[in-house]
Scaffold this motif. Structure first.
Motif, PDB file in Angstrom:
ATOM      1  N   ILE A   7       3.251  11.544  14.146  1.00 42.22           N
ATOM      2  CA  ILE A   7       4.693  11.524  13.875  1.00 42.22           C
ATOM      3  C   ILE A   7       4.953  10.409  12.866  1.00 42.22           C
ATOM      4  CG2 ILE A   7       6.977  11.101  14.861  1.00 42.22           C
ATOM      5  CD1 ILE A   7       5.936  12.252  17.502  1.00 42.22           C
ATOM      6  N   THR A   8       5.520  10.779  11.726  1.00 41.78           N
ATOM      7  CA  THR A   8       5.673   9.812  10.636  1.00 41.78           C
ATOM      8  C   THR A   8       6.910  10.126   9.796  1.00 41.78           C
ATOM      9  OG1 THR A   8       4.654   9.062   8.559  1.00 41.78           O
ATOM     10  CG2 THR A   8       4.034  11.252   9.291  1.00 41.78           C
ATOM     11  N   ASN A  38       7.006  15.460  10.518  1.00 45.90           N
ATOM     12  CA  ASN A  38       8.012  14.645   9.832  1.00 45.90           C
ATOM     13  C   ASN A  38       9.139  14.273  10.790  1.00 45.90           C
ATOM     14  OD1 ASN A  38       9.815  13.441   8.126  1.00 45.90           O
ATOM     15  ND2 ASN A  38       9.607  14.997   6.508  1.00 45.90           N
ATOM     16  N   LEU A  39       9.226  12.992  11.097  1.00 47.10           N
ATOM     17  CA  LEU A  39      10.237  12.516  12.043  1.00 47.10           C
ATOM     18  C   LEU A  39      11.656  12.830  11.562  1.00 47.10           C
ATOM     19  CD1 LEU A  39      10.951  10.822  14.587  1.00 47.10           C
ATOM     20  CD2 LEU A  39      10.827   8.785  13.143  1.00 47.10           C
ATOM     21  N   ARG A  40      11.816  12.894  10.252  1.00 47.51           N
ATOM     22  CA  ARG A  40      13.135  13.136   9.651  1.00 47.51           C
ATOM     23  C   ARG A  40      13.794  14.407  10.215  1.00 47.51           C
ATOM     24  NH1 ARG A  40      15.315   8.850   7.466  1.00 47.51           N
ATOM     25  NH2 ARG A  40      13.626   8.304   6.118  1.00 47.51           N
ATOM     26  N   GLN A  41      12.986  15.393  10.637  1.00 45.51           N
ATOM     27  CA  GLN A  41      13.551  16.657  11.188  1.00 45.51           C
ATOM     28  C   GLN A  41      14.520  16.384  12.331  1.00 45.51           C
ATOM     29  OE1 GLN A  41      10.581  19.719  12.383  1.00 45.51           O
ATOM     30  NE2 GLN A  41       9.105  18.133  11.793  1.00 45.51           N
ATOM     31  N   GLN A  49      19.299  10.248   9.597  1.00 41.64           N
ATOM     32  CA  GLN A  49      18.999   8.846   9.873  1.00 41.64           C
ATOM     33  C   GLN A  49      18.047   8.695  11.057  1.00 41.64           C
ATOM     34  OE1 GLN A  49      22.551   6.631  10.755  1.00 41.64           O
ATOM     35  NE2 GLN A  49      21.393   4.743  11.231  1.00 41.64           N
ATOM     36  N   CYS A  50      17.035   7.865  10.868  1.00 36.21           N
ATOM     37  CA  CYS A  50      16.042   7.641  11.932  1.00 36.21           C
ATOM     38  C   CYS A  50      15.932   6.167  12.316  1.00 36.21           C
ATOM     39  CB  CYS A  50      14.667   8.124  11.485  1.00 36.21           C
ATOM     40  SG  CYS A  50      14.559   9.907  11.352  1.00 36.21           S
ATOM     41  N   MET A  61      15.257  -3.190  10.428  1.00 39.04           N
ATOM     42  CA  MET A  61      15.730  -1.998  11.141  1.00 39.04           C
ATOM     43  C   MET A  61      14.683  -1.592  12.171  1.00 39.04           C
ATOM     44  SD  MET A  61      18.550  -1.469   9.547  1.00 39.04           S
ATOM     45  CE  MET A  61      19.201   0.179   9.502  1.00 39.04           C
ATOM     46  N   VAL A  62      15.139  -0.769  13.125  1.00 36.84           N
ATOM     47  CA  VAL A  62      14.248  -0.304  14.190  1.00 36.84           C
ATOM     48  C   VAL A  62      14.312   1.225  14.210  1.00 36.84           C
ATOM     49  CG1 VAL A  62      13.902  -0.310  16.707  1.00 36.84           C
ATOM     50  CG2 VAL A  62      14.648  -2.400  15.547  1.00 36.84           C
ATOM     51  N   LEU A  63      13.186   1.887  14.439  1.00 37.50           N
ATOM     52  CA  LEU A  63      13.220   3.353  14.541  1.00 37.50           C
ATOM     53  C   LEU A  63      13.955   3.736  15.823  1.00 37.50           C
ATOM     54  CD1 LEU A  63       9.758   4.656  13.249  1.00 37.50           C
ATOM     55  CD2 LEU A  63      11.951   4.566  12.055  1.00 37.50           C
ATOM     56  N   MET A  64      14.939   4.625  15.664  1.00 39.00           N
ATOM     57  CA  MET A  64      15.828   4.971  16.781  1.00 39.00           C
ATOM     58  C   MET A  64      15.084   5.786  17.849  1.00 39.00           C
ATOM     59  SD  MET A  64      18.725   6.166  14.152  1.00 39.00           S
ATOM     60  CE  MET A  64      19.878   6.978  15.242  1.00 39.00           C
ATOM     61  N   PRO A  65      15.484   5.619  19.105  1.00 41.78           N
ATOM     62  CA  PRO A  65      14.755   6.321  20.170  1.00 41.78           C
ATOM     63  C   PRO A  65      14.991   7.835  20.192  1.00 41.78           C
ATOM     64  CG  PRO A  65      16.586   5.045  21.088  1.00 41.78           C
ATOM     65  CD  PRO A  65      16.492   4.681  19.630  1.00 41.78           C
TER      66      PRO A  65
END
Ligand code: SAM
Length: 233
Positions: A7-8, A38-41, A49-50, A61-65
Protein backbone atom coordinates in the motif's frame (compact mmCIF):
# COMPACT_ATOMS: atom_id res chain seq x y z
CA UNK A 1 4.76 -18.59 -4.36
CA UNK A 2 5.34 -15.59 -2.10
CA UNK A 3 2.86 -12.75 -2.37
CA UNK A 4 3.76 -9.16 -1.55
CA UNK A 5 1.13 -6.42 -1.58
CA UNK A 6 2.26 -2.85 -1.06
CA UNK A 7 0.00 0.00 0.00
CA UNK A 8 1.67 3.19 -1.19
CA UNK A 9 1.00 6.74 -2.32
CA UNK A 10 3.66 6.24 -5.00
CA UNK A 11 3.05 3.00 -6.93
CA UNK A 12 5.26 4.26 -9.81
CA UNK A 13 8.22 4.12 -7.44
CA UNK A 14 8.27 0.33 -7.86
CA UNK A 15 8.13 0.26 -11.67
CA UNK A 16 11.81 -0.13 -12.40
CA UNK A 17 12.87 -2.43 -9.49
CA UNK A 18 10.06 -4.83 -10.34
CA UNK A 19 11.23 -5.05 -13.93
CA UNK A 20 14.96 -5.43 -13.39
CA UNK A 21 17.51 -7.55 -11.56
CA UNK A 22 16.78 -10.82 -9.78
CA UNK A 23 13.47 -9.49 -8.45
CA UNK A 24 12.24 -8.78 -12.00
CA UNK A 25 13.31 -12.26 -13.10
CA UNK A 26 11.60 -13.89 -10.09
CA UNK A 27 8.32 -12.17 -10.96
CA UNK A 28 8.67 -13.27 -14.59
CA UNK A 29 9.32 -16.87 -13.48
CA UNK A 30 6.25 -16.78 -11.20
CA UNK A 31 8.29 -17.26 -8.01
CA UNK A 32 6.68 -14.25 -6.41
CA UNK A 33 3.84 -11.87 -7.05
CA UNK A 34 4.13 -8.18 -6.19
CA UNK A 35 1.13 -5.89 -6.33
CA UNK A 36 1.12 -2.15 -5.63
CA UNK A 37 -2.06 -0.69 -4.23
CA UNK A 38 -2.55 3.05 -4.61
CA UNK A 39 -3.67 4.47 -1.28
CA UNK A 40 -5.07 7.51 -3.09
CA UNK A 41 -8.11 5.37 -4.17
CA UNK A 42 -9.38 5.67 -0.59
CA UNK A 43 -8.39 9.33 -0.18
CA UNK A 44 -11.01 11.82 1.00
CA UNK A 45 -12.71 14.54 -1.02
CA UNK A 46 -12.05 15.99 -4.42
CA UNK A 47 -8.27 15.83 -3.96
CA UNK A 48 -8.29 12.30 -2.50
CA UNK A 49 -6.59 13.57 0.63
CA UNK A 50 -4.65 10.93 2.56
CA UNK A 51 -2.68 13.04 5.06
CA UNK A 52 -3.56 15.55 7.73
CA UNK A 53 -2.00 17.64 10.51
CA UNK A 54 -0.93 15.80 13.66
CA UNK A 55 -3.13 16.14 16.73
CA UNK A 56 -1.17 17.91 19.45
CA UNK A 57 0.68 20.06 16.94
CA UNK A 58 4.18 19.66 15.58
CA UNK A 59 5.65 19.79 12.12
CA UNK A 60 4.70 17.66 9.13
CA UNK A 61 1.72 15.57 8.17
CA UNK A 62 0.49 12.13 9.16
CA UNK A 63 -1.17 9.52 6.92
CA UNK A 64 -4.84 9.46 7.90
CA UNK A 65 -6.28 6.30 9.43
CA UNK A 66 -9.49 6.02 7.41
CA UNK A 67 -7.96 5.63 3.92
CA UNK A 68 -5.35 3.25 5.35
CA UNK A 69 -7.90 1.11 7.22
CA UNK A 70 -10.04 0.85 4.08
CA UNK A 71 -7.04 -0.05 1.95
CA UNK A 72 -5.89 -2.73 4.40
CA UNK A 73 -9.37 -4.20 4.77
CA UNK A 74 -9.75 -4.39 0.99
CA UNK A 75 -6.64 -6.45 0.39
CA UNK A 76 -5.28 -7.97 3.60
CA UNK A 77 -6.70 -11.50 3.28
CA UNK A 78 -4.32 -13.90 5.06
CA UNK A 79 -1.33 -11.58 4.75
CA UNK A 80 0.93 -10.63 7.60
CA UNK A 81 0.95 -6.84 7.84
CA UNK A 82 4.37 -5.16 7.90
CA UNK A 83 4.92 -1.49 8.63
CA UNK A 84 8.45 -0.37 7.78
CA UNK A 85 9.26 2.26 10.38
CA UNK A 86 12.33 3.75 12.06
CA UNK A 87 10.68 2.92 15.41
CA UNK A 88 10.42 -0.77 14.56
CA UNK A 89 12.63 -3.72 15.48
CA UNK A 90 15.84 -3.46 13.47
CA UNK A 91 15.87 -6.09 10.73
CA UNK A 92 18.54 -8.78 10.76
CA UNK A 93 19.10 -12.05 8.93
CA UNK A 94 17.44 -14.13 11.67
CA UNK A 95 14.30 -12.01 11.36
CA UNK A 96 14.33 -12.40 7.57
CA UNK A 97 14.43 -16.19 8.02
CA UNK A 98 11.59 -16.05 10.55
CA UNK A 99 9.44 -13.86 8.26
CA UNK A 100 10.09 -16.22 5.36
CA UNK A 101 7.81 -18.80 7.04
CA UNK A 102 4.83 -16.68 5.94
CA UNK A 103 3.55 -16.77 2.37
CA UNK A 104 1.74 -13.49 1.99
CA UNK A 105 2.75 -10.02 3.16
CA UNK A 106 1.04 -6.65 3.11
CA UNK A 107 3.35 -3.64 3.40
CA UNK A 108 2.13 -0.23 4.50
CA UNK A 109 4.49 2.45 3.23
CA UNK A 110 4.56 5.49 5.51
CA UNK A 111 5.23 9.03 4.30
CA UNK A 112 5.75 12.41 5.97
CA UNK A 113 5.72 11.92 9.77
CA UNK A 114 4.38 8.38 9.47
CA UNK A 115 0.96 6.79 9.95
CA UNK A 116 -1.79 7.12 12.56
CA UNK A 117 -0.99 4.87 15.56
CA UNK A 118 -4.47 3.32 15.52
CA UNK A 119 -3.70 1.62 12.22
CA UNK A 120 -0.61 0.08 13.79
CA UNK A 121 -2.54 -1.01 16.86
CA UNK A 122 -5.27 -2.68 14.84
CA UNK A 123 -3.45 -4.37 12.00
CA UNK A 124 0.33 -4.32 12.10
CA UNK A 125 1.97 -7.67 12.86
CA UNK A 126 5.55 -6.52 12.35
CA UNK A 127 6.92 -2.97 12.68
CA UNK A 128 10.36 -3.19 11.12
CA UNK A 129 13.21 -0.72 10.81
CA UNK A 130 15.91 -1.29 8.21
CA UNK A 131 18.45 0.67 10.25
CA UNK A 132 19.03 3.56 12.60
CA UNK A 133 18.48 6.38 10.11
CA UNK A 134 15.40 8.06 8.67
CA UNK A 135 14.23 7.57 5.09
CA UNK A 136 11.73 9.79 3.31
CA UNK A 137 9.28 6.96 2.68
CA UNK A 138 8.49 3.34 3.51
CA UNK A 139 8.82 2.36 -0.17
CA UNK A 140 12.63 2.14 0.10
CA UNK A 141 12.41 -0.06 3.17
CA UNK A 142 9.65 -2.27 1.71
CA UNK A 143 11.87 -3.04 -1.29
CA UNK A 144 14.80 -3.88 0.96
CA UNK A 145 12.70 -6.29 3.04
CA UNK A 146 11.10 -7.89 -0.04
CA UNK A 147 14.49 -8.44 -1.67
CA UNK A 148 15.97 -9.95 1.52
CA UNK A 149 13.00 -12.35 1.73
CA UNK A 150 13.01 -13.31 -1.94
CA UNK A 151 16.61 -14.51 -1.75
CA UNK A 152 15.30 -17.53 0.21
CA UNK A 153 12.78 -18.54 -2.47
CA UNK A 154 14.07 -21.68 -4.19
CA UNK A 155 15.04 -20.69 -7.75
CA UNK A 156 15.54 -16.99 -6.95
CA UNK A 157 19.32 -17.20 -6.63
CA UNK A 158 21.29 -18.65 -9.52
CA UNK A 159 23.71 -20.03 -6.91
CA UNK A 160 21.69 -20.96 -3.81
CA UNK A 161 24.73 -22.44 -1.98
CA UNK A 162 26.01 -18.89 -1.50
CA UNK A 163 23.11 -18.27 0.91
CA UNK A 164 24.77 -20.35 3.61
CA UNK A 165 28.17 -18.75 3.02
CA UNK A 166 27.28 -15.10 3.32
CA UNK A 167 27.60 -12.30 5.83
CA UNK A 168 25.57 -12.82 9.03
CA UNK A 169 25.47 -16.60 8.58
CA UNK A 170 27.26 -18.01 11.63
CA UNK A 171 27.30 -14.49 13.11
CA UNK A 172 30.22 -13.43 10.93
CA UNK A 173 30.74 -10.99 8.07
CA UNK A 174 31.91 -12.45 4.81
CA UNK A 175 35.60 -12.94 4.00
CA UNK A 176 37.19 -10.85 1.18
CA UNK A 177 36.38 -11.96 -2.37
CA UNK A 178 38.68 -11.87 -5.41
CA UNK A 179 38.30 -12.63 -9.11
CA UNK A 180 40.44 -12.26 -12.26
CA UNK A 181 42.95 -10.82 -12.97
CA UNK A 182 45.37 -12.36 -10.50
CA UNK A 183 47.42 -9.15 -10.37
CA UNK A 184 46.45 -5.59 -11.10
CA UNK A 185 48.76 -2.56 -10.65
CA UNK A 186 50.85 -4.57 -8.17
CA UNK A 187 47.82 -5.69 -6.12
CA UNK A 188 47.82 -9.48 -5.96
CA UNK A 189 45.25 -12.10 -5.06
CA UNK A 190 46.41 -13.87 -1.84
CA UNK A 191 48.47 -16.95 -2.82
CA UNK A 192 46.41 -19.25 -0.65
CA UNK A 193 43.34 -18.76 -2.87
CA UNK A 194 45.21 -20.25 -5.82
CA UNK A 195 46.83 -23.04 -3.81
CA UNK A 196 44.01 -25.50 -4.52
CA UNK A 197 44.12 -26.59 -0.85
CA UNK A 198 40.43 -26.40 0.09
CA UNK A 199 40.91 -26.94 3.80
CA UNK A 200 43.56 -24.19 4.03
CA UNK A 201 41.31 -21.86 2.00
CA UNK A 202 38.39 -22.61 4.31
CA UNK A 203 40.51 -21.80 7.40
CA UNK A 204 41.94 -18.62 5.81
CA UNK A 205 38.44 -17.40 4.96
CA UNK A 206 37.19 -18.10 8.48
CA UNK A 207 40.15 -16.20 9.92
CA UNK A 208 39.47 -13.21 7.63
CA UNK A 209 35.77 -13.28 8.51
CA UNK A 210 36.60 -13.22 12.21
CA UNK A 211 39.14 -10.37 11.76
CA UNK A 212 36.68 -8.27 9.79
CA UNK A 213 33.78 -8.88 12.17
CA UNK A 214 35.93 -8.04 15.21
CA UNK A 215 37.13 -4.80 13.57
CA UNK A 216 33.89 -3.48 12.09
CA UNK A 217 31.07 -5.11 14.09
CA UNK A 218 32.11 -5.70 17.70
CA UNK A 219 28.43 -6.33 18.59
CA UNK A 220 28.23 -9.20 16.07
CA UNK A 221 31.65 -10.48 17.11
CA UNK A 222 30.49 -10.81 20.72
CA UNK A 223 27.52 -12.85 19.47
CA UNK A 224 29.86 -15.04 17.42
CA UNK A 225 32.04 -15.71 20.46
CA UNK A 226 28.96 -16.61 22.51
CA UNK A 227 27.50 -18.91 19.84
CA UNK A 228 30.52 -20.28 18.02
CA UNK A 229 30.23 -23.77 19.50
CA UNK A 230 26.66 -24.05 18.14
CA UNK A 231 27.33 -22.96 14.54
CA UNK A 232 29.01 -24.55 11.55
CA UNK A 233 32.53 -23.11 11.11
N1 SAM B 1 8.55 10.84 11.88
C1 SAM B 1 9.13 9.55 11.77
C2 SAM B 1 10.11 9.33 12.91
O1 SAM B 1 10.71 10.28 13.38
O2 SAM B 1 10.29 8.17 13.32
C3 SAM B 1 9.84 9.38 10.44
C4 SAM B 1 8.92 9.26 9.29
S1 SAM B 1 9.75 8.95 7.79
C5 SAM B 1 10.17 10.54 7.25
C6 SAM B 1 8.47 8.45 6.68
C7 SAM B 1 8.31 6.95 6.51
O3 SAM B 1 9.50 6.38 6.00
C8 SAM B 1 8.01 6.17 7.76
O4 SAM B 1 6.65 6.21 8.11
C9 SAM B 1 8.45 4.77 7.38
O5 SAM B 1 7.45 4.06 6.66
C10 SAM B 1 9.63 5.05 6.44
N2 SAM B 1 10.95 4.91 7.11
C11 SAM B 1 11.78 5.92 7.42
N3 SAM B 1 12.91 5.46 7.98
C12 SAM B 1 12.80 4.11 8.03
C13 SAM B 1 13.63 3.08 8.53
N4 SAM B 1 14.80 3.32 9.09
N5 SAM B 1 13.19 1.80 8.40
C14 SAM B 1 12.00 1.53 7.85
N6 SAM B 1 11.15 2.47 7.38
C15 SAM B 1 11.55 3.76 7.46
Amino acid sequence: MKIFKIITLFPDFFQSPLKSGLLGKAIEKGLCHIECINLRQWGEGQYRQCDDYPYGGGSGMVLMPVPLLKAIESCKGDSKVLYPSPSGTVLNQDMVKELFHHDSFLFICGQYEGIDQRVINRYVDYEISIGDYVLSGGEYAALVIIDALCRYIPGFMSNPESLSDESFENYLLEYPQYTRPREIDGMCVPDILISGDHEKIRRWRLEKSIEKTRATRPDLYRLYIAKKDEVKQ
